[in-house]
Design an enzyme around this catalytic site. Structure first.
Site, PDB file in Angstrom:
ATOM      1  N   ASP A 113     -24.336   1.046  18.566  1.00 52.11           N
ATOM      2  CA  ASP A 113     -23.773  -0.195  19.095  1.00 52.11           C
ATOM      3  C   ASP A 113     -24.886  -1.243  19.076  1.00 52.11           C
ATOM      4  O   ASP A 113     -25.754  -1.261  19.949  1.00 52.11           O
ATOM      5  CB  ASP A 113     -23.256   0.029  20.518  1.00 52.11           C
ATOM      6  CG  ASP A 113     -22.648  -1.220  21.137  1.00 52.11           C
ATOM      7  OD1 ASP A 113     -22.856  -2.318  20.587  1.00 52.11           O
ATOM      8  OD2 ASP A 113     -21.987  -1.104  22.175  1.00 52.11           O
ATOM      9  N   TYR A 122     -23.367   0.348  27.773  1.00 49.35           N
ATOM     10  CA  TYR A 122     -22.172  -0.493  27.875  1.00 49.35           C
ATOM     11  C   TYR A 122     -21.640  -0.762  26.473  1.00 49.35           C
ATOM     12  O   TYR A 122     -22.377  -1.186  25.588  1.00 49.35           O
ATOM     13  CB  TYR A 122     -22.491  -1.817  28.557  1.00 49.35           C
ATOM     14  CG  TYR A 122     -21.283  -2.714  28.695  1.00 49.35           C
ATOM     15  CD1 TYR A 122     -20.233  -2.369  29.553  1.00 49.35           C
ATOM     16  CD2 TYR A 122     -21.174  -3.880  27.951  1.00 49.35           C
ATOM     17  CE1 TYR A 122     -19.109  -3.181  29.664  1.00 49.35           C
ATOM     18  CE2 TYR A 122     -20.058  -4.696  28.059  1.00 49.35           C
ATOM     19  CZ  TYR A 122     -19.037  -4.345  28.917  1.00 49.35           C
ATOM     20  OH  TYR A 122     -17.924  -5.147  29.027  1.00 49.35           O
ATOM     21  N   LYS A 160     -22.077 -10.954  19.004  1.00 45.29           N
ATOM     22  CA  LYS A 160     -23.070 -11.942  19.419  1.00 45.29           C
ATOM     23  C   LYS A 160     -23.678 -12.716  18.239  1.00 45.29           C
ATOM     24  O   LYS A 160     -23.048 -13.617  17.687  1.00 45.29           O
ATOM     25  CB  LYS A 160     -24.124 -11.280  20.298  1.00 45.29           C
ATOM     26  CG  LYS A 160     -23.523 -10.680  21.588  1.00 45.29           C
ATOM     27  CD  LYS A 160     -24.567 -10.209  22.547  1.00 45.29           C
ATOM     28  CE  LYS A 160     -23.972  -9.472  23.745  1.00 45.29           C
ATOM     29  NZ  LYS A 160     -23.231 -10.314  24.682  1.00 45.29           N
TER      30      LYS A 160
END
Length: 424
Positions: free
Chosen positions: A235, A143, A264
Site C-alpha cells: 500500500d 491503515y 495522493k
C-alpha cells in the site's frame, strides 16, 4: 489569534454534516477545527486570515505545495475547459499509465480509481479473485482506507471489527499481526497458509506515527508469500512518489510486490487512487477477467492531467532532492530540540515525511503498539494548539505524519523549529 469565522462555520457545519466535517480526522482538534480559506505555497490561510506554515499538505498529496507550477496549472485548465468528463477513455489516462509503469518496475499494468480506499478495496478483491483464497493478512495499526476488509483490530486469533457496521463475518477473513514480527507472520501462515490470498502492508507505516521496517523484514514477507502462493501487496498510497522518488518506497527497499496501491501524489492534489502490478494478475480485472471493478469517475481527465504533469515536473526540477533535503534538516533540528527539551520523545520519518512522537522512553517505535502507548492526548489537546498559536499547522493527531513540499523553504524550516522549541 482570532478564530471567530472558523467557529461560526463549524457551528453551521454541525447542523448539516455529521460531526461538522466530511472526514473524521478533521474534527480531531477540540473544541473545533480551523477552516482554510486558501493555500499559498507552503502555507495556508484560514477563514480569519491567519497564516500558517503548512506541514499537512492535504495529508500528503501536495508534493509541489499549494501553488501549482505553470505547466501543471495549464494542463489542468486545458482539460477542465474541454469538458468535465465523458464516460469514455481519454489519451491522458494512457499517458499517466505509461509514466507509472515506466518508473515503477513492479507495475506492468495499472487501473486508476478515485481514492486510496477504492484502490485497496480493488486490490483485496483482485488478490482473492486471482488466488481463489479468502484471507488477508494486515499489520496491526496499518491503515488501508475505510473498507470492511481492513477495518479490523485484535490479532490473528481474535480479529474484531474496528468500526460499527462491519460484520464479524468480514473480520474473520482478516488476520492482523504486529508489524516487524516475523514469528507472528510465520505462525499465521502455518495456521492459514492455504487460504491466505495476500499480505497487505504499507512499506512504512504512515498513519501510525511513521514506523520503519526492520532490516530484512520486507525480504522476509516477499519470501514467505511466494513460498505459500500468496500475493504481496504494498500500500503506497502515502509513500508512492514521495518516498524513494519516482521508484516509490519499493524502489528504495528493492522489493518487488505483486500488487501496489497508489493515491495522493499520483493525482497531483485531485481525487485519485490506483492499483497496479504484474500483468497476469491485473488481467483478472474486468473486462479482461472476472474480478469486477468499475467507476464512473475513474481516470478523470483533470485528475490524470494533474498527476501526470506533477510527476513530470518533479522529475525535471529536482523536487525530490529539495523536499528530502528539507526533511533531513527538519528531522535533524527536531532531534536536537527533543534531546534538549524532551529526551523521552522520538523524531521519526524519512525523505519528506516527519513526525515527533510523544513516546515514553525515547526508543524509535518498531510497531503500532509502541506509538499507541505514546502521549496522544497531550499531543492533541496541548501541543497541537500550541503549535497553531506559533502559526504552524501540523496533522491533527499523533498518528498522521507530516509532509514537506517543493514550495517549502529553509525559512519555513527555521520558523517551525523555533515553534517546536516554544511548544515543547
Amino acid at each position: 489569534m482570532k478564530h471567530d469565522r472558523s467557529r461560526t462555520l463549524y457551528d453551521r457545519a454541525l447542523s448539516v454534516m455529521p460531526g461538522g466535517v466530511n472526514s473524521a480526522v478533521r474534527a480531531a482538534i477540540e473544541p473545533y477545527p480551523f477552516f482554510v480559506r486558501k493555500g499559498d505555497g507552503g502555507h495556508v490561510i484560514d477563514a480569519d486570515d491567519n497564516r500558517y506554515v503548512d506541514w499537512v499538505m492535504g495529508l500528503g498529496p501536495l508534493l509541489l505545495g499549494h501553488d501549482m507550477p505553470e505547466q501543471v496549472r495549464a494542463a489542468i485548465q486545458r482539460k477542465a475547459s474541454e469538458g468535465p468528463m465523458y464516460g469514455a477513455p481519454t489519451e491522458v489516462e494512457v499517458d499517466l499509465a505509461e509514466f507509472v509503469t515506466r518508473h515503477v518496475p513492479s507495475v506492468e499494468k495499472i487501473r486508476f480509481v478515485n481514492s486510496g480506499t477504492e484502490a485497496t478495496v480493488s486490490a483485496v478483491r483482485l488478490a482473492r479473485g486471482h488466488t481463489g483464497r479468502n484471507k488477508i493478512v494486515v499489520m496491526q495499526g496499518g491503515y488501508h482506507g475505510a473498507q470492511e476488509s481492513t477495518l479490523v483490530e485484535g490479532d490473528a486469533e481474535n480479529p474484531q471489527p474496528s468500526s460499527a457496521g462491519v460484520p464479524q463475518s468480514f473480520a474473520e477473513h482478516t488476520l492482523p499481526v504486529p508489524f516487524n514480527d516475523g514469528e507472528a507472520m510465520e505462525a499465521v501462515f502455518a495456521e492459514h497458509g492455504d487460504d491466505i490470498a495476500a499480505v497487505l502492508t504499507e512499506p512504512i507505516l504512515g498513519n501510525y506515527g511513521i514506523v520503519h521496517p526492520q532490516e530484512g523484514y520486507h525480504e522476509f514477507l516477499r519470501e514467505i508469500t511466494r513460498e505459500h502462493g500468496s500475493l504481496l501487496i504494498f500500500d503506497e498510497v502515502i509513500t508512492g512518489f514521495r518516498v524513494g522518488g519516482l521508484g516509490c518506497a519499493q524502489g528504495r527497499f528493492d522489493i518487488t510486490p505483486d500488487l501496489t496501491t497508489f493515491g495522493k501524489v499520483v493525482g497531483g492534489g485531485f481525487p485519485v487512487g490506483a492499483v497496479g502490478g504484474r500483468a497476469e494478475i491485473m488481467e483478472d480485472l474486468t473486462p479482461a477477467g472476472d474480478v469486477f471493478q468499475a467507476g464512473t469517475f475513474s481516470g478523470h481527465p483533470v485528475t490524470m492531467a494533474a498527476g501526470l504533469e506533477t510527476l513530470r515536473y518533479a522529475a525535471e526540477h529536482d523536487v525530490y532532492d529539495h523536499v528530502d533535503r528539507l526533511g533531513e534538516q527538519l528531522r535533524g533540528g527536531l532531534s536536537d530540540i527533543v534531546a534538549d527539551q524532551a529526551p523521552e520523545y522520538t523524531v521519526a520519518g524519512t525523505g519528506s515525511m516527519f513526525k515527533v512522537i510523544f513516546t515514553r522512553d525515547g526508543a524509535e517505535p518498531t510497531c503500532a503498539a509502541d506509538v499507541k502507548r505514546a502521549e496522544t492526548d497531550r499531543w492533541r489537546r496541548i501541543f497541537w494548539e500550541a503549535m497553531l498559536e506559533e502559526k504552524v499547522f501540523l496533522s491533527q493527531n499523533q498518528f498522521e505524519c507530516q509532509f514537506v513540499s517543493a514550495a517549502h523553504t529553509e525559512d519555513d524550516v527555521e520558523r517551525t523549529l523555533e515553534a517546536y522549541k516554544e511548544a515543547l
